[in-house]
Design an enzyme around this catalytic site. Structure first.
Site, short mmCIF file in Angstrom:
data_model
loop_
_atom_site.label_atom_id
_atom_site.label_comp_id
_atom_site.label_asym_id
_atom_site.label_seq_id
_atom_site.Cartn_x
_atom_site.Cartn_y
_atom_site.Cartn_z
N GLU A 137 8.43 2.82 -32.58
CA GLU A 137 8.08 2.25 -31.28
C GLU A 137 7.81 3.34 -30.25
O GLU A 137 8.38 4.43 -30.31
CB GLU A 137 9.21 1.34 -30.78
CG GLU A 137 9.50 0.19 -31.73
CD GLU A 137 10.80 -0.53 -31.42
OE1 GLU A 137 10.99 -1.65 -31.92
OE2 GLU A 137 11.64 0.04 -30.67
N GLU A 182 5.59 -9.50 -33.81
CA GLU A 182 6.51 -9.74 -34.92
C GLU A 182 7.78 -10.35 -34.35
O GLU A 182 8.03 -10.29 -33.14
CB GLU A 182 6.83 -8.45 -35.66
CG GLU A 182 7.63 -7.46 -34.84
CD GLU A 182 7.95 -6.17 -35.56
OE1 GLU A 182 8.98 -5.54 -35.24
OE2 GLU A 182 7.17 -5.77 -36.45
#
Length: 693
Positions: free
Chosen positions: A430, A626
């Protein structure tokens, strides 16, 4: 009789005094005639039911109520001056209510009618908080508090938060055709009702009981609890609510591709495919559900494990061949981080051995906190342009890895089998600082710590401070607390804290700009390596402390997003510049569920998701997503659907794809399998037969 009435209404004399302050202006004239509060016309009839006093008998019954108040006293008319004050308070209260209603409609997606009053607001907020509010105002908790014995005719279902067995430490992850309050009101099957007291079973409570249990056809047609069975469990009553929940119909909506993330350990440390026969069976099952494809991590620590530029792609070659034979598509993650020690990690995949060896002699290649603790989860962004990796910079290492992958699997790109490349930009892949590492003692919902104390980032900070003309600012905050602090406990993040002072704004601007610059540098190279293929950057959902003014957890993670600044606009502009799409986690989280478990964390995943989505869609950025937590039930799927396909969006915005985390034996169990199949159909815009409108 008045005593019985007060017990039924549930107010004391003091409460009634407060309730009298809420009378409307139009009721004041009538109040002068009867000389009492607006509650008095509501009396108990001779049968014990609640009724409305007619105009002919209002004064007489008011006198009865007046004569029988507790303590034997009588009530007198309020003075004219007090009534005037009441009018002023009521005007002020209604003005505040109007602003609340406008804000909830505009920002909170609450479906409130135009002439909504404060009762509608309270009901909406109560429902979002997980309470059930019936049309007659009856309110009770929607979460079950016990287990049903075997053989019962009804079932108790807890909220989705209680069904999850995963820890809440890393949760973090917007309703469509109905408001969040309506959604939460319908999310449970079984609810508890308190056992009636002896007084409740007298005739005086028959009217309330009948309004809840539905005596009469007029209630039976509309009441959500009618037609359900009741049983006693541990001296509590359980009302069985209908199995099917009100749902939005997605038939005919946009087609959103659905991918399934493969297990983390599908490729072992020797770059071999693990259990190919078992995996093939599972992939065939996914194919039968019309899943569009799968996502897989390509681990830097596996492929380039032993020596620089020595790549081993053998296991991935076998895996990709299997996927192609099944006519599935691939989303591939360039994973430049360590696996293990974070939420959901069930395997350990370190960074390459040769990099770890460099780190032992020069630990500043890793992110470092104020105490000098180094985090080998990923490389510090301070060495992006420093030649400290056997003669290469970190950017060159990332580019060489991506270019090798592109050359090795060229045919999969040419045939369109690989549909997306997600580029790892930090911990867990991330774009964020590793501000809340579990290995350093962080526990949810701590604010985390700044990670800028390696020599390379400190050098960058020193240069920025000198350029600004304040060399003494070349330091990190010394009053920002520790990993598990709360914002109000620190001098930096508290309301009015240093985060909003001259030095604080300088430091946070530099800290967040380093994040944007790193993302821009790596994605520009990815765009070059994967020309013609979609690339994406993953953004985490740091939703705890979102409802505080400083947004402390976001600040330590690199998102300069306090309440007076949009910290995501610059990131979206950077992604747009590089032709990258946004990959957003936490599209499945409910604010109410998270709040129930950590009410003091001032969290708001729904608000965060809504802000990030709007920031992306404002610059026409494609968005994929997601789930943040294991999702196996209809409640979670419905939340994802509402985010994926916002209702009544004038531009028809929707997710470009959704990836389910992750493939497991639990997903293959019959009931979970059927729910997932149903979810895939609705993401594809197909009709489902068991939809409850």
């Amino acid at each position: 009789m008045a005593t019985n009435m007060q017990r039924l209404i549930g107010t004391s004399e003091d409460d009634e005094e407060e309730m009298g302050m809420d009378v409307k202006e139009e009721d004041d004239e009538e109040e002068e005639n009867v000389g009492n509060h607006g509650d008095a016309p509501e009396m108990v009839d001779v049968h014990g039911g609640m009724g409305t006093v007619s105009g002919n008998n209002s004064f007489q019954q008011h006198q009865q109520f007046q004569a029988s108040t507790p303590g034997g006293g009588t009530r007198t008319c309020r003075p004219l001056e007090e009534k005037e004050r009441t009018k002023l308070r009521e005007r002020h209260r209604r003005a505040i209510t109007a602003r609340i209603l406008a804000g909830l409609r505009k920002h909170g997606n609450y479906n409130l009618r135009v002439r909504a009053d404060i009762n509608d607001v309270i009901a909406a907020l109560a429902r979002e908080a997980g309470w059930v509010v019936l049309p007659d105002g009856t309110t009770f908790p929607s979460r079950s508090q016990g287990q049903r014995p075997a053989g019962g005719t009804s079932t108790v279902v807890t909220s989705s938060a209680s069904q999850q067995t995963t820890p809440a430490s890393l949760k973090g992850a917007t309703s469509g055709y109905r408001s969040p309050s309506e959604y939460n009101a319908s999310r449970l099957k079984g609810v508890f009702m308190p056992t009636p007291t002896p007084y409740d079973l007298t005739s005086g409570s028959q009217s309330q009981s009948s309004s809840m249990m539905g005596s009469g056809e007029e209630h039976r047609d509309n009441h959500p609890l009618i037609g359900s069975s009741m049983d006693n469990v541990d001296e509590k009553q359980i009302v069985d609510m209908p199995h099917r929940l009100p749902e939005r119909d997605f038939a005919g909506t946009s087609y959103v591709p659905v991918y399934v993330m493969l297990p983390l350990g599908v490729i072992n440390m020797k770059c071999e495919l693990v259990d190919p026969d078992g995996l093939l069976k599972q992939l065939r099952v996914l194919k039968s559900l019309h899943v569009d494809g799968v996502m897989v991590d390509c681990w830097w620590g596996i492929v380039e494990a032993h020596a620089p530029l020595d790549y081993n792609w053998n296991g991935y070659k076998k895996l990709f061949q299997m996927v192609r034979e099944l006519k599935l598509k691939l989303q591939v993650v360039m994973s430049f981080h360590e696996c293990g020690g974070n939420f959901g990690d069930d395997v350990c995949i370190p960074i390459p051995h040769w990099v770890a060896e460099i780190g032992r002699s020069n630990p500043d290649i890793f992110f470092t906190d104020r105490e000098g603790r180094h985090n080998p989860e990923c490389l510090s962004w301070g060495i992006d342009k420093e030649r400290v990796l056997r003669g290469r910079t970190a950017l060159e290492v990332y580019f060489d890895f991506m270019r090798s992958f592109r050359v090795e699997f060229d045919e999969y790109f040419e045939d369109g089998i690989i549909s997306l490349i997600e580029v790892g930009l930090g911990p867990c892949g991330e774009l964020r600082y590793p501000s809340f590492p579990v290995k350093h003692g962080w526990r949810y919902p701590g604010i985390g710590e700044f990670q800028c104390y390696d020599q390379y980032l400190l050098k960058s900070l020193r240069k920025a401070a000198e350029t600004r003309g304040h060399p003494t600012w070349a330091r990190g905050p010394d009053n920002a607390g520790t990993y598990n602090s709360q914002p109000h406990e620190t001098g930096f993040f508290c309301d009015g804290g240093d985060y909003d002072g001259y030095y604080g704004r300088f430091f946070l601007s530099w800290y967040s700009q380093v994040l944007v610059d790193h993302g821009n540098s790596v994605l520009s190279l990815a765009k070059l390596a994967f020309e013609g293929t979609c690339i994406a950057a993953k953004l985490s959902g740091i939703h705890w402390w979102y409802k505080t003014v400083s947004h402390a957890a976001e600040l330590t993670a690199g998102f300069y997003n306090p309440c007076n600044r949009d910290g995501y606009a610059a990131i979206m502009t950077m992604l747009k510049k590089n032709g990258a799409s946004l990959y957003l986690a936490c599209a499945d989280l409910h604010t109410s569920n998270q709040h129930e478990e950590f009410p003091g964390a001032f969290l708001d995943p729904e608000g965060l998701v809504w802000q990030v989505l709007n920031a992306a869609w404002d610059v026409c950025l494609p968005v994929s997503s997601e789930n943040a937590l294991p999702c196996l039930n209809r409640v979670g799927y419905n939340k994802i659907l509402d985010n994926a396909k916002p209702m009544n969006d004038p531009d028809g915005k929707h997710f470009t794809s959704f990836t389910y985390l992750r493939l497991s034996p639990l997903l293959m169990e019959r009931q979970n399998f059927l729910e997932f199949e149903r979810f895939v159909k609705r993401m594809h815009g197909e009709a489902v037969l068991d939809l409850q409108a």
